[in-house]
Write a protein that holds these residues in place. Structure first.
Motif, short mmCIF file in Angstrom:
data_model
loop_
_atom_site.label_atom_id
_atom_site.label_comp_id
_atom_site.label_asym_id
_atom_site.label_seq_id
_atom_site.Cartn_x
_atom_site.Cartn_y
_atom_site.Cartn_z
N CYS A 1 0.56 10.60 5.20
CA CYS A 1 0.12 8.84 4.26
C CYS A 1 -1.04 9.07 3.27
N PRO A 2 -0.81 9.05 1.89
CA PRO A 2 -1.81 8.90 0.94
C PRO A 2 -3.30 7.66 1.03
N THR A 3 -2.38 6.71 1.70
CA THR A 3 -2.76 5.69 1.77
C THR A 3 -2.80 5.51 3.43
N ILE B 1 -1.14 4.41 5.84
CA ILE B 1 -0.22 3.82 6.61
C ILE B 1 0.28 5.00 8.09
N GLN C 1 12.48 5.81 2.32
CA GLN C 1 11.11 4.61 1.99
C GLN C 1 11.38 4.58 -0.11
N ARG D 1 11.62 2.43 8.02
CA ARG D 1 10.46 3.17 8.64
C ARG D 1 9.79 3.01 10.18
N ARG E 1 0.46 -1.13 0.03
CA ARG E 1 -0.10 -0.13 0.03
C ARG E 1 0.90 1.24 -0.38
N CYS E 2 2.08 0.99 0.29
CA CYS E 2 2.69 2.36 0.11
C CYS E 2 3.82 2.68 -0.78
N ILE E 3 2.99 4.42 -1.76
CA ILE E 3 3.49 4.46 -3.05
C ILE E 3 4.75 5.22 -3.44
N ALA E 4 5.84 5.23 -1.86
CA ALA E 4 7.10 5.36 -1.78
C ALA E 4 7.00 6.98 -2.42
N CYS E 5 5.73 7.49 -1.71
CA CYS E 5 5.55 9.17 -1.72
C CYS E 5 6.35 10.13 -0.87
N THR E 6 7.24 9.76 0.07
CA THR E 6 8.09 9.90 1.14
C THR E 6 7.43 11.27 2.01
N SER E 7 6.18 11.14 1.74
CA SER E 7 5.76 12.22 2.44
C SER E 7 5.61 11.95 4.33
N CYS E 8 6.16 10.77 4.63
CA CYS E 8 5.75 9.96 6.11
C CYS E 8 7.25 10.98 6.45
#
Ligand SMILES: Cc1cc2nc3c(=O)[nH]c(=O)nc-3n(C[C@H](O)[C@H](O)[C@H](O)COP(=O)(O)OP(=O)(O)OC[C@H]3O[C@@H](n4cnc5c(N)ncnc54)[C@H](O)[C@@H]3O)c2cc1C
Ligand code: SF4
Ligand code: SF4
Ligand code: SF4
Ligand code: FES
Lengths: 330, 287, 680
Positions: free
Chosen positions: A312-314, A316, A261, A285, A223-230
């Motif tokens: 986190c957009p998903t 998690i 990530q 993480r 479920r992680c899109i590696a957006c790096t936001s976290c």
């Protein structure tokens, strides 16, 4: 005993006057209502509303900054700013985060680029009845120089350090009101639920005991899109990448926030990559804050500021993951 | 038993942290088709004061920084030698340098081979590929303090004869009295002359005659090498705390800040790169 | 530190964020907007790094003119004079249509509008097009014919409302990341059903209820067969069909020829898979189709799009929340560039150039005479015409056809043959290597304007820093060229004035003004100043009146694998890079992530060819051969290769075939025949 109370107007005046000695940063509301820590006057004051979404420690460790200037074969390091900062808008959790990364950047090698900004900075926490949707923000206690405890409207001012105390003195005569309200807020604050911490501790225990299998991490990393936001929002995430860039008169060496990530985070010249799998990165993480840092620093380094779960957009962020983890393996 | 407290001494923090000092290239030697040896002197006259196993951050404005192991020992004088393999942008620029060129350096950083606790032990110095670069600083140190150590054996493995670095020195070590030295290559392609051994480095370890109680094994090489060599050592009865490894990680700061080099709770740049095997074997992703 | 709210320059999701600028006018970071409807304080990795390339030292900083083969720095006046005189020269020698104007989905609405105005009003040609030709021209045509509007029918927040999402042909979590995450959230939190029909095992496929890995290029039989099952099992929405649509009988006849057993054989899947998809989709109360280039980039791209629209209408899934036919537009402003009429056949707002009344209207508004009514070239046919020698001059703004058009050698030949090529860009590209004049433009961070996101939301782009060096915003360059060419009607004090003109001639943008879109933007159609914008199209009535079922029959792709070239090669984008890589490959973290050209290959195929993960290998087609790294992954299906087209040192489009959809002229990027070998 009496306490010092400031209306928002008076607070504004105080902050404006503090500008002679300090580079004052406060929560402001930007063009579309986004709240950030900005300069006085950058937008309407927005102290109320709870934690700022932005990585709060970005004040001292910004997204991108120069760490070195190179010209004519010589090197020059950045200088401390002429005025120290006075930053309003930390929550209790934010101040805890800051306290940790202060230790982190000072450990073994002192990161002078960070301390150029951090040294002598005055930290002002905000708490009380001014959280998002009227929620109570935990009273900070002494993890800062000064605290503004909101009674729903005005701010009860408390100083903890010498700098804080002398700043209060500067305010001079102001309304003084009885402290019952404060007592009441503190009582409520003490009762603020500790569920979150219990959850993190339970998760931490599972991780330290190695009870969480790879399947779990795989299902989260799906479920992680590696957006790096976290990472980029977390006040205790400190990782950075470094790059050089030519400008008109020389070369600047910059650092920029990095994220564990990303697959390239640890990939070496040879192609060898100790974190070359999604599930390992996802584990990292959480494990870093709840287990690795426990071994290294003696405590977990997530202070439940809530940012990663927000950003986190998903869905998690650390709390959601811990909840799933503890439900499954606890 | 190897005593506790291996490799803990850290250099004095330099200030400011990210500011390199300038060095001059005083000599360059071609080691292989992809590796060159650079000898450097500090322009400010201060000592390098590095220990075997440590590394420096080489800084070339415009290309950034790269961690490079120190390949020489201070016992040879106050200069520093770096053996650099050309793999990317910064290392390519380094390969263009000439004698007299100036570069920046930060460090030395990281833990070193704890030569004190190695005293009076037999040493098994096993390296592969580029790993001979840091190993050479230890080899030189041992050579210069020969009486402090027991029987010392050097094993070195390279991909092919062309990839063997420090060829003449390996010959000297083999021919001299200080060491037993064996070199092996994985493959010999047609037309190359090679009268040494072929096969994996594990074969050398397997055939080694060692006094288990007295031996400390030091391993530096590419990631794939460690597991296999360690299995062989353990077959021979060498215990985990008698094995020392030096690990490579992506590094940006060299000082425990950037986070690129972590192994669970450890930072390869300040807690390593030299680790005692028993301290890291349980850590996920260490080897 | 200054903060400026602006719109992301990468994908069509259209997240807004703040650009952080230091005292030296350098971009030093990004801050998400916590209030923005789509971003909600979040961003994908490209958004987080969108500031990085702006201050890169490679930026084009002065106009350049090629003199005796060498590019020399010149002043703006000299460069623009030459542009105008050379374009005129080409036109007077070969006719108005011997010049081609290529606009850009990266630039603003205002700039696209001006480019099309320049081509039509000043240079009197409809030879104006842009890269939507290469991505969604089939959507514009296919949806126009069936529904009456060539855009996403619903809004991004509908992704969270659907009960069933049918994803075919986008890799959303990588190409429209924040849209992808809305789908993930809906699936994981609300338990929405997810059907992924994609050859590659994309991230969404891991979370899907059904993942169908059909053969590339068999979309039509697959979709027809789904409809066959729905009709056979009586799962269609008869009320919707009878009240809102026409031509249903025709559809029935065509899809009757695609029973699951037959389609399954063509598609290389099982009949049961088709039946399962049909039932799951038809059973959902609100079912939504999300598609992208996997559907459009075929020689039967228009057919694919029509089939998607047919399926949605058949099940009554148009015009309500959580439903619809939702093409995801790839670039930040590809929707806007189409809306602005940077297309050969329409003015802004899809008003047809062939309609004399429309031409009259624009002649009046622009105060010109004789606007051209003939449609001659698209981007793709223009390249062919240049190669044949009938097209003489080309003005390319913000595009890199050497990287993005099919068959690079063919494009090179075409560009070399041109008498005159102007390239206006922010960085040197391999296209600008062939330019006679290079004009340095500014990035999104140095100018004002608007982008229109995939959900038809017109949003502000705001200037954060001054133009770097001598670079200038595209709109100013275009206005100067118009003035030099003797046209008085392209003088504006600000971009806001340009938007006012757009609004006055473009009914769907009629109510858009800078004042109104100051913070959150507006979704078109927005016909007047009081209109709140439109979240969902075709609510009570289709844009064309009745929805028209437009059935299509299967036509195989042009170049199928054979003994010599046994693999299917499909091309596209990766998560970390954008298109020809000019921006992302100059962004530290993005570049680090994917530094080398690569091909995705299945573990079985790699093993059969003794190709080790991460090693170099060659991919060859009848057009050429490219050296890439092997990304051995089960994302790839056996027999199918996937290559991103970002790398000039390993250009995927050296390999692709220049075969076009007969109606839309979109190239078949998704299927050609290839072979592989190990390097050394
Ligand atoms: C402790 C230590 C000691 C080392 N000792 C030596 C030595 O003695 N001799 C030697 O030749 N090499 C040594 N290396 C490896 C050397 O650091 C890398 O080869 C070098 O950083 C590559 O830099 P580049 O700019 O040439 O490559 P780049 O062009 O930056 O990159 C090429 C590839 O290297 C990766 N990379 C970039 N920076 C680093 C980095 N800092 N660490 C690892 N990978 C990176 C990139 O991801 C990319 O895949 C050592 C590394 C470490 C960690
Ligand atoms: S809640 Fe998330 S963002 Fe906040 S400190 Fe913990 S890990 Fe970091
Ligand atoms: S914010 Fe969520 S999706 Fe983004 S990198 Fe972090 S865990 Fe992954
Ligand atoms: S999802 Fe698209 S618009 Fe949003 S930040 Fe990412 S690239 Fe930019
Ligand atoms: S190299 Fe930066 S933390 Fe180790």
């Amino acid at each position: 005993m009496k306490v010092l109370v400031l209306t928002e107007q008076k607070l504004m005046e105080f902050l404006a006057s503090a500008r002679t000695a300090y580079d004052v940063r406060v929560p402001v509301s930007l063009h579309d209502g986004t709240r950030v820590i900005g300069r006085l006057g950058e937008g309407p004051l927005a102290i109320k509303g709870g934690a700022i979404n932005q990585k709060i420690t970005s004040i001292f460790f910004p997204h991108m900054e120069t760490v070195l200037k190179c010209s004519n074969g010589g090197f020059e390091s950045p200088e401390p700013a002429p005025k120290p900062m006075l930053v309003v808008g930390f929550t209790k959790q934010d101040a805890d985060c800051l306290e940790f990364i202060d230790r982190f950047y000072n450990d073994k090698f002192r990161d002078d680029v960070y301390f150029n900004k951090r040294d002598n900075a005055v930290i002002v926490c905000v708490s009380g009845r001014c959280g998002a949707n009227g929620k109570l923000l935990k009273v900070s206690g002494d993890n800062c120089d000064m605290e503004l405890i909101c009674d729903g409207q005005d701010y009860i001012v408390r100083a903890y350090t010498d700098v804080g105390k002398s700043l209060i003195e500067d305010i001079g005569s102001t309304e003084i009101v009885p402290e019952e309200t404060l007592e009441q807020i503190e009582k409520e604050s003490d009762q603020l639920c500790v569920e979150g911490l219990d959850l993190l501790n339970a998760a931490s225990k599972l991780l330290l005991e190695d009870k969480v299998p790879d399947e779990f991490w795989q299902s989260i990393s799906d479920r992680c899109i590696a957006c790096t936001s976290c990472n980029l929002a977390c006040p205790t995430c400190t990782c950075f990448d470094v790059f050089d860039r030519t400008n008109g008169c020389g070369i600047d060496r910059w650092r920029i926030w990095d994220s564990c990530q990303l697959d390239g985070f640890m990939r070496e010249a040879s192609g060898h990559n100790p974190m070359g799998q999604e599930l390992i990165r996802t584990r990292r993480r959480i494990h870093h804050k709840l287990a690795a840092d426990v071994t290294r620093w003696g405590h977990i380094t997530c202070y439940q500021c809530g940012r990663c779960d927000n950003v986190c957009p998903t869905g998690i962020g650390i709390m959601s993951v811990c909840k799933e983890m503890v439900e499954k393996y606890g | 038993m190897v005593s506790k407290g291996l490799s803990t001494s850290l250099p004095q923090p330099q200030k400011p942290l990210y500011e390199p000092f300038s060095c001059e290239v005083t000599a360059i030697k071609e080691l292989t088709h992809t590796e060159k040896l650079f000898r450097l002197n500090r322009l400010d006259g201060l000592p390098f004061s590095h220990k075997p196993g440590q590394f420096v951050q080489v800084s070339i404005p415009g290309s950034g920084e790269a961690p490079i192991s120190v390949s020489s020992s201070t016992t040879r004088g106050d200069y520093l030698e770096l053996a650099v393999r050309k793999v990317g942008s910064l290392t390519a620029v380094m390969h263009q340098l000439n004698v007299g060129s100036k570069i920046g350096l930060r460090g030395p950083f990281g833990s070193s081979f704890d030569t004190k606790s190695m005293k009076n032990h037999d040493l098994l110095l096993i390296s592969g590929g580029c790993g001979l670069a840091p190993m050479r600083s230890l080899i030189q140190f041992v050579e210069d303090r020969r009486d402090d150590f027991g029987r010392s054996t050097i094993f070195y493995g390279a991909k092919s004869p062309e990839d063997v670095m420090y060829k003449t020195e390996l010959e000297d070590w083999a021919n001299g009295d200080a060491f037993t030295c064996r070199v092996t290559v994985d493959n010999v392609s047609g037309g190359t002359c090679w009268d040494g051994q072929t096969g994996l480095i594990t074969n050398l370890v397997e055939a080694a005659d060692i006094d288990v109680g007295k031996t400390i094994a030091v391993i530096v090489g590419p990631p794939v090498m460690y597991k296999h060599v360690i299995v062989k050592l353990k077959d021979k009865g060498v215990s985990d705390d008698q094995i020392i490894v030096s690990l490579e990680r992506y590094m940006k700061c060299g000082s425990g800040k950037c986070g690129h080099c972590t192994i669970e709770h450890l930072y390869c740049c300040i807690d390593g790169p030299v680790f005692r095997y028993d301290k890291i074997k349980e850590l996920k992703g260490a080897l | 530190m200054k903060r400026t709210l602006t719109t992301c320059p990468y994908c069509g999701t259209g997240c807004m964020f703040y650009l952080l600028v230091d005292d030296k006018d350098t971009l030093v970071g990004i801050e998400p907007s916590s209030e923005h409807v789509t971003a909600k304080g979040q961003l994908c990795v490209k958004g987080w790094n969108a500031h990085h390339f702006v201050n890169h030292p490679d930026r084009l900083t002065t106009p350049l003119i090629r003199k005796n083969g060498i590019l020399e720095e010149v002043g703006w006046d000299e460069a623009l004079d030459l542009v105008v005189s050379k374009l005129k020269q080409a036109q007077s020698a070969g006719g108005k249509d011997s010049a081609m104007f290529v606009s850009s989905a990266k630039t603003t609405n205002e700039e696209n509008y001006l480019m099309m105005k320049l081509a039509r009003a000043v240079f009197k040609t409809n030879n104006i097009d842009h890269c939507a030709r290469l991505c969604h021209s089939s959507t514009v045509i296919g949806l126009m014919e069936t529904l009456g509007s060539g855009a996403m029918t619903n809004s991004i927040d509908c992704m969270e409302k659907a009960d069933c999402i049918f994803v075919t042909g986008p890799n959303t979590t990588e190409q429209h990341p924040l849209i992808g995450t809305r789908i993930i959230e809906n699936v994981t939190k609300n338990g929405a059903k997810l059907i992924v029909a994609d050859n590659r095992k994309i991230r969404l496929a891991r979370l899907a209820d059904i993942h169908v890995r059909w053969k590339n290029g068999t979309d039509v039989p697959f979709l027809n067969s789904i409809m066959n099952v729905i009709i056979a099992e009586g799962l269609e929405d008869n009320e919707f069909i009878s009240k809102r649509t026409e031509n249903y009988e025709e559809l029935k006849i065509v899809v009757a020829d695609y029973p699951p057993e037959k389609a399954a054989e063509i598609c290389g899947i099982t009949a049961q898979e088709i039946v399962d998809v049909a039932r799951m989709f038809a059973a959902a109360k609100r079912a939504m189709i999300v598609y992208s280039m996997g559907i459009t980039q075929h020689t039967h791209g228009v057919d694919n799009v029509k089939c998607c629209a047919n399926l949605a209408m058949l099940t009554g899934n148009v015009g309500s929340p959580g439903t619809g036919v939702n093409p995801l537009r790839g670039q930040n402003n590809v929707q806007g560039a189409c809306d602005m009429g940077a297309l050969p056949n329409v003015f802004s707002g899809y008003q047809k150039v062939t309609d004399p009344d429309v031409r009259k209207k624009f002649e009046k508004a622009w105060r010109v005479r004789n606007l051209p009514g003939e449609i001659v070239h698209t981007v793709t046919t223009a390249i062919n015409a240049a190669a044949e020698g009938s097209l003489k001059a080309m003005y390319i703004m913000g595009e890199n056809p050497m990287m993005s058009d099919p068959d690079q050698n063919h494009v090179r030949e075409a560009l070399e043959k041109l008498d005159f090529l102007v390239v206006q860009d922010i960085f040197p590209t391999i296209t600008s290597d062939y330019a006679d004049v290079i004009l340095p433009a500014t990035t999104y961070a140095e100018k004002d304007g608007t982008f229109t996101s995939t959900e038809r939301r017109v949003q502000r782009v705001s200037k954060a820093i001054e133009p770097i060096n001598q670079s200038r915003p595209d709109w100013q360059i275009l206005c100067d060229i118009a003035a030099l060419a003797g046209y008085e009607g392209m003088k504006y004090d600000s971009v806001s004035d340009i938007m006012d003109e757009i609004a006055s001639v473009t009914p769907i943008y009629g109510g858009i003004s800078y004042e109104r879109i100051d913070m959150i933007g507006l979704q078109w159609p927005c016909p007047d100043r009081n209109h709140p914008g439109t979240k969902i199209l075709h609510v009570d009535k289709f844009s064309r009146g009745l929805g028209k079922f437009s059935p299509a029959r299967y036509r195989p792709s042009v170049e199928m694998p054979d003994e010599e070239y046994p693999f299917v090669l499909s091309t596209g984008r990766s998560y970390f890079h954008f298109h020809s890589g000019t921006m992302t490959r100059r962004s530290q973290l993005l570049d680090r992530e994917q530094r080398f050209p690569y091909v995705e290959i299945s573990p079985q195929d790699a093993a059969e060819h003794a190709i080790a993960p991460g090693s170099w290998m060659y991919v060859a087609t009848r057009r050429g051969e490219v050296k890439v790294k092997a990304n051995v992954t089960d994302v790839a299906k056996k027999g199918v290769l996937f290559m991103p087209f970002h790398y000039k040192e390993g250009p995927a489009n050296l390999l692709t075939i220049n075969a076009l959809d007969p109606v839309a002229n979109i190239p078949e990027y998704k299927v050609c025949a290839a072979k592989i070998r190990k390097a050394q």
